[in-house]
Scaffold this motif. Structure first.
Motif, PDB file in Angstrom:
ATOM      1  N   ALA A   1       0.833  -1.202   0.000  1.00 58.97           N
ATOM      2  CA  ALA A   1       0.000   0.000   0.000  1.00 58.97           C
ATOM      3  C   ALA A   1       0.868   1.253   0.000  1.00 58.97           C
ATOM      4  CB  ALA A   1      -0.931  -0.005   1.217  1.00 58.97           C
ATOM      5  N   GLN A   2       1.970   1.215   0.743  1.00 62.12           N
ATOM      6  CA  GLN A   2       2.870   2.368   0.772  1.00 62.12           C
ATOM      7  C   GLN A   2       3.505   2.586  -0.599  1.00 62.12           C
ATOM      8  OE1 GLN A   2       6.255   2.108   3.405  1.00 62.12           O
ATOM      9  NE2 GLN A   2       6.529   4.302   3.395  1.00 62.12           N
TER      10      GLN A   2
ATOM     11  N   LEU B   1       3.038   5.984  -2.926  1.00 64.42           N
ATOM     12  CA  LEU B   1       4.181   6.753  -3.422  1.00 64.42           C
ATOM     13  C   LEU B   1       4.205   6.772  -4.950  1.00 64.42           C
ATOM     14  CD1 LEU B   1       6.865   5.500  -0.888  1.00 64.42           C
ATOM     15  CD2 LEU B   1       5.822   7.785  -0.976  1.00 64.42           C
ATOM     16  N   TYR B   2       3.908   5.640  -5.566  1.00 66.00           N
ATOM     17  CA  TYR B   2       3.891   5.553  -7.026  1.00 66.00           C
ATOM     18  C   TYR B   2       2.873   6.524  -7.617  1.00 66.00           C
ATOM     19  CZ  TYR B   2       3.248   3.607 -11.700  1.00 66.00           C
ATOM     20  OH  TYR B   2       3.139   3.459 -13.049  1.00 66.00           O
ATOM     21  N   ARG B   3       1.731   6.626  -6.990  1.00 69.27           N
ATOM     22  CA  ARG B   3       0.660   7.463  -7.522  1.00 69.27           C
ATOM     23  C   ARG B   3       1.000   8.942  -7.551  1.00 69.27           C
ATOM     24  NH1 ARG B   3      -4.688   4.526  -4.892  1.00 69.27           N
ATOM     25  NH2 ARG B   3      -4.814   2.884  -6.450  1.00 69.27           N
ATOM     26  N   ILE B   4       1.941   9.396  -6.739  1.00 72.75           N
ATOM     27  CA  ILE B   4       2.278  10.820  -6.738  1.00 72.75           C
ATOM     28  C   ILE B   4       3.449  11.154  -7.666  1.00 72.75           C
ATOM     29  CG2 ILE B   4       1.323  11.247  -4.449  1.00 72.75           C
ATOM     30  CD1 ILE B   4       4.166  11.210  -3.341  1.00 72.75           C
TER      31      ILE B   4
ATOM     32  N   LYS C   1       7.309   7.285 -12.991  1.00 76.34           N
ATOM     33  CA  LYS C   1       6.536   6.032 -12.947  1.00 76.34           C
ATOM     34  C   LYS C   1       7.167   5.016 -13.894  1.00 76.34           C
ATOM     35  CE  LYS C   1       2.045   7.818 -11.569  1.00 76.34           C
ATOM     36  NZ  LYS C   1       0.655   8.058 -11.952  1.00 76.34           N
ATOM     37  N   LYS C   2       7.546   5.476 -15.093  1.00 76.86           N
ATOM     38  CA  LYS C   2       8.188   4.579 -16.059  1.00 76.86           C
ATOM     39  C   LYS C   2       9.510   4.064 -15.508  1.00 76.86           C
ATOM     40  CE  LYS C   2       9.939   4.280 -20.803  1.00 76.86           C
ATOM     41  NZ  LYS C   2      10.914   3.317 -20.405  1.00 76.86           N
ATOM     42  N   ALA C   3      10.281   4.939 -14.868  1.00 77.66           N
ATOM     43  CA  ALA C   3      11.565   4.532 -14.295  1.00 77.66           C
ATOM     44  C   ALA C   3      11.377   3.475 -13.209  1.00 77.66           C
ATOM     45  CB  ALA C   3      12.306   5.748 -13.746  1.00 77.66           C
TER      46      ALA C   3
END
Length: 55
Positions: free
Chosen positions: A23-24, A28-31, A37-39
């Motif tokens: 979930a963490q 973090l990914y969503r922001i 995100k690609k990296a």
């Protein structure tokens, strides 16, 4: 269908099936911006190939 289940604002039901660290990571990914995100995805794919069992 879940129509009788009240959803809390900002939840999509997915978080209830995730471990806290998952979930963490998702939060973090969503922001991240699209480039980061690609990296992250590229890194995870690389690490998965790096640690995958060899046939």
């Amino acid at each position: 269908m879940g129509y009788d289940v009240r959803m809390e604002p900002g939840t999509d039901g997915l978080n209830s099936t995730l471990a806290p660290d998952e979930a963490q990571l998702l939060s973090l990914y969503r922001i991240l911006d699209e480039g980061n995100k690609k990296a992250v995805l590229d890194f995870v794919r690389f690490k998965n190939l790096d640690t995958a069992p060899k046939p």
